[in-house]
Write a protein that holds these residues in place. Structure first.
Motif, PDB file in Angstrom:
ATOM      1  N   VAL A  57      21.888  16.657  52.555  1.00 43.05           N
ATOM      2  CA  VAL A  57      22.672  15.424  52.444  1.00 43.05           C
ATOM      3  C   VAL A  57      23.737  15.655  51.378  1.00 43.05           C
ATOM      4  O   VAL A  57      23.429  16.107  50.271  1.00 43.05           O
ATOM      5  CB  VAL A  57      21.781  14.227  52.074  1.00 43.05           C
ATOM      6  N   THR A  58      24.974  15.352  51.696  1.00 39.94           N
ATOM      7  CA  THR A  58      26.073  15.700  50.791  1.00 39.94           C
ATOM      8  C   THR A  58      27.143  14.611  50.790  1.00 39.94           C
ATOM      9  O   THR A  58      27.192  13.757  51.685  1.00 39.94           O
ATOM     10  CB  THR A  58      26.687  17.061  51.193  1.00 39.94           C
ATOM     11  N   ALA A  59      27.986  14.656  49.766  1.00 43.36           N
ATOM     12  CA  ALA A  59      29.119  13.738  49.625  1.00 43.36           C
ATOM     13  C   ALA A  59      30.114  14.388  48.675  1.00 43.36           C
ATOM     14  O   ALA A  59      29.788  15.366  47.986  1.00 43.36           O
ATOM     15  CB  ALA A  59      28.670  12.382  49.084  1.00 43.36           C
ATOM     16  N   PRO A  60      31.345  13.871  48.611  1.00 39.33           N
ATOM     17  CA  PRO A  60      32.313  14.426  47.658  1.00 39.33           C
ATOM     18  C   PRO A  60      31.801  14.354  46.228  1.00 39.33           C
ATOM     19  O   PRO A  60      31.033  13.454  45.857  1.00 39.33           O
ATOM     20  CB  PRO A  60      33.546  13.536  47.853  1.00 39.33           C
ATOM     21  N   MET A 111      31.446  18.989  45.418  1.00 39.71           N
ATOM     22  CA  MET A 111      30.538  18.226  46.265  1.00 39.71           C
ATOM     23  C   MET A 111      29.182  18.120  45.591  1.00 39.71           C
ATOM     24  O   MET A 111      28.800  18.960  44.780  1.00 39.71           O
ATOM     25  CB  MET A 111      30.392  18.863  47.651  1.00 39.71           C
ATOM     26  N   VAL A 112      28.477  17.040  45.924  1.00 40.75           N
ATOM     27  CA  VAL A 112      27.116  16.830  45.438  1.00 40.75           C
ATOM     28  C   VAL A 112      26.199  16.870  46.648  1.00 40.75           C
ATOM     29  O   VAL A 112      26.596  16.486  47.758  1.00 40.75           O
ATOM     30  CB  VAL A 112      27.002  15.492  44.679  1.00 40.75           C
ATOM     31  N   SER A 113      24.977  17.370  46.464  1.00 42.83           N
ATOM     32  CA  SER A 113      24.058  17.478  47.600  1.00 42.83           C
ATOM     33  C   SER A 113      22.625  17.309  47.145  1.00 42.83           C
ATOM     34  O   SER A 113      22.305  17.421  45.954  1.00 42.83           O
ATOM     35  CB  SER A 113      24.219  18.837  48.306  1.00 42.83           C
ATOM     36  N   ARG A 114      21.754  17.031  48.129  1.00 42.10           N
ATOM     37  CA  ARG A 114      20.304  17.113  47.970  1.00 42.10           C
ATOM     38  C   ARG A 114      19.751  17.694  49.264  1.00 42.10           C
ATOM     39  O   ARG A 114      20.388  17.575  50.315  1.00 42.10           O
ATOM     40  CB  ARG A 114      19.685  15.744  47.662  1.00 42.10           C
ATOM     41  N   VAL A 115      18.571  18.317  49.172  1.00 42.98           N
ATOM     42  CA  VAL A 115      18.002  19.003  50.338  1.00 42.98           C
ATOM     43  C   VAL A 115      16.537  18.618  50.475  1.00 42.98           C
ATOM     44  O   VAL A 115      15.752  18.762  49.523  1.00 42.98           O
ATOM     45  CB  VAL A 115      18.140  20.534  50.209  1.00 42.98           C
ATOM     46  N   PHE A 116      16.176  18.149  51.668  1.00 46.36           N
ATOM     47  CA  PHE A 116      14.815  17.685  51.948  1.00 46.36           C
ATOM     48  C   PHE A 116      14.219  18.548  53.057  1.00 46.36           C
ATOM     49  O   PHE A 116      14.784  18.640  54.148  1.00 46.36           O
ATOM     50  CB  PHE A 116      14.839  16.219  52.370  1.00 46.36           C
ATOM     51  N   GLY A 117      13.052  19.187  52.771  1.00 44.81           N
ATOM     52  CA  GLY A 117      12.430  20.077  53.744  1.00 44.81           C
ATOM     53  C   GLY A 117      10.946  19.825  53.935  1.00 44.81           C
ATOM     54  O   GLY A 117      10.154  20.778  53.857  1.00 44.81           O
ATOM     55  N   PRO A 118      10.534  18.584  54.213  1.00 45.22           N
ATOM     56  CA  PRO A 118       9.097  18.327  54.360  1.00 45.22           C
ATOM     57  C   PRO A 118       8.462  19.111  55.502  1.00 45.22           C
ATOM     58  O   PRO A 118       7.250  19.379  55.473  1.00 45.22           O
ATOM     59  CB  PRO A 118       9.033  16.807  54.606  1.00 45.22           C
ATOM     60  N   ALA A 119       9.243  19.508  56.498  1.00 49.58           N
ATOM     61  CA  ALA A 119       8.684  20.257  57.632  1.00 49.58           C
ATOM     62  C   ALA A 119       8.187  21.632  57.221  1.00 49.58           C
ATOM     63  O   ALA A 119       7.344  22.217  57.907  1.00 49.58           O
ATOM     64  CB  ALA A 119       9.729  20.388  58.739  1.00 49.58           C
ATOM     65  N   VAL A 120       8.695  22.177  56.093  1.00 47.20           N
ATOM     66  CA  VAL A 120       8.247  23.488  55.618  1.00 47.20           C
ATOM     67  C   VAL A 120       7.517  23.374  54.280  1.00 47.20           C
ATOM     68  O   VAL A 120       7.420  24.338  53.525  1.00 47.20           O
ATOM     69  CB  VAL A 120       9.434  24.479  55.510  1.00 47.20           C
ATOM     70  N   VAL A 166      17.043  23.237  43.998  1.00 47.27           N
ATOM     71  CA  VAL A 166      18.366  23.844  44.228  1.00 47.27           C
ATOM     72  C   VAL A 166      18.195  24.852  45.358  1.00 47.27           C
ATOM     73  O   VAL A 166      17.334  25.719  45.280  1.00 47.27           O
ATOM     74  CB  VAL A 166      18.940  24.552  42.987  1.00 47.27           C
ATOM     75  N   THR A 167      19.052  24.759  46.373  1.00 50.03           N
ATOM     76  CA  THR A 167      18.869  25.531  47.605  1.00 50.03           C
ATOM     77  C   THR A 167      20.088  26.404  47.859  1.00 50.03           C
ATOM     78  O   THR A 167      21.112  25.924  48.362  1.00 50.03           O
ATOM     79  CB  THR A 167      18.655  24.584  48.804  1.00 50.03           C
ATOM     80  N   GLY A 168      19.980  27.699  47.525  1.00 49.64           N
ATOM     81  CA  GLY A 168      21.119  28.581  47.731  1.00 49.64           C
ATOM     82  C   GLY A 168      21.553  28.639  49.179  1.00 49.64           C
ATOM     83  O   GLY A 168      22.747  28.526  49.495  1.00 49.64           O
TER      84      GLY A 168
END
Length: 257
Positions: free
Chosen positions: A172-175, A183-192, A199-201
């Motif tokens: 999920v990202t936005a300016p 840009m700013v972001s967050r990363v959600f990975g409940p499936a894994v 922080v997700t390279g």
């Protein structure tokens, strides 16, 4: 076998994203590597074979599954080994360089292709009804673009709904909403097995081509706005992305099993 715990994409301890790095003399069994990763409970644990010539075999495991590409654990491995490294991975050969306190990763770009219709509605519902201005799908993840950084920072998503979406993770990202951040972001990975990755390279392999196209610039700086947070520098070069960040070793020791 020696191991190290490293905070990657971090300029001080207890920030960024923690990775385990296990140094192997020979390839290890998949079940054993998965058990070690589950024991460490970090978002990713890297296993690298340091003997032999040519590219060093490198694999990554979350506490529950093996993944095909992981940026922060690769950065952590390159930080531990130092200098220039070439790794043989499920995503092909990856080259890294540790120099002057920074580690640069040469990764494949993963530009998102637009997704619309019912899928966009499902993502919007998973994000609490926030409008999704753009939805794209890369090889590994979905990318949802929101209106502003405050929307990303304040997210309280439905993790079960995100897990049902299918891909490895939802980015999920936005300016950017502060000086020096594109840009700013967050990363959600409940499936894994990772509800939210600090922080997700590898997510920036998708973020870089999207924001480069939108901004007209190939060199970008991203902030992943998790509780620990981290900064990722990006330089899009054709079908490759150079990702750069700092890292700090916070512990090391020996495995006895």
């Amino acid at each position: 076998m020696r191991f190290h715990l490293v905070d990657a994409f971090a300029d001080q301890a207890f920030s960024g994203n923690t990775a385990g790095v296990v140094l192997l003399d020979a390839p290890a069994g998949e079940r054993w590597m998965q058990d070690v990763a589950a024991e460490f409970k970090h978002p990713e644990t890297a296993f690298v074979v340091t003997s032999g010539e040519g590219p060093a075999p490198l694999r990554w495991f979350t506490p529950t599954v093996e993944v095909a590409l992981c940026g922060h654990a690769t950065l952590a491995t390159a930080h531990v080994l130092g200098g220039e490294q070439t790794f043989s991975t499920l995503s092909g050969e990856l080259r890294c360089r540790a120099e002057d306190g920074w580690v640069t990763l040469d990764f494949p770009a993963d530009p998102p292709a637009p997704v619309a219709g019912a899928e966009q509605d499902r993502v919007a519902r998973a994000l609490g009804g926030l409008p999704v201005e753009y939805l794209g799908r890369g090889e590994h993840d979905l990318l949802a673009v929101l209106r502003g950084g405050a929307d990303v920072r304040g997210l309280q998503p439905d993790l079960d709904a995100i897990a049902d979406l299918g891909p490895r993770a939802l980015i999920v990202t936005a300016p950017g909403d502060r000086d020096g951040i594109d840009m700013v972001s967050r990363v959600f990975g409940p499936a894994v097995g990772i509800d939210e990755d600090p922080v997700t390279g590898s997510a920036h392999c998708t973020l870089a081509p999207y924001w480069a196209r939108r901004s007209g610039r190939g060199e970008l700086v991203g902030e992943q706005a998790s509780a620990r947070g981290g900064i990722v520098r990006m330089d899009l070069r054709g079908d490759r992305v150079l990702l750069a960040g700092r890292a700090i070793t916070v512990a090391s020791g020996e495995l006895h099993v």
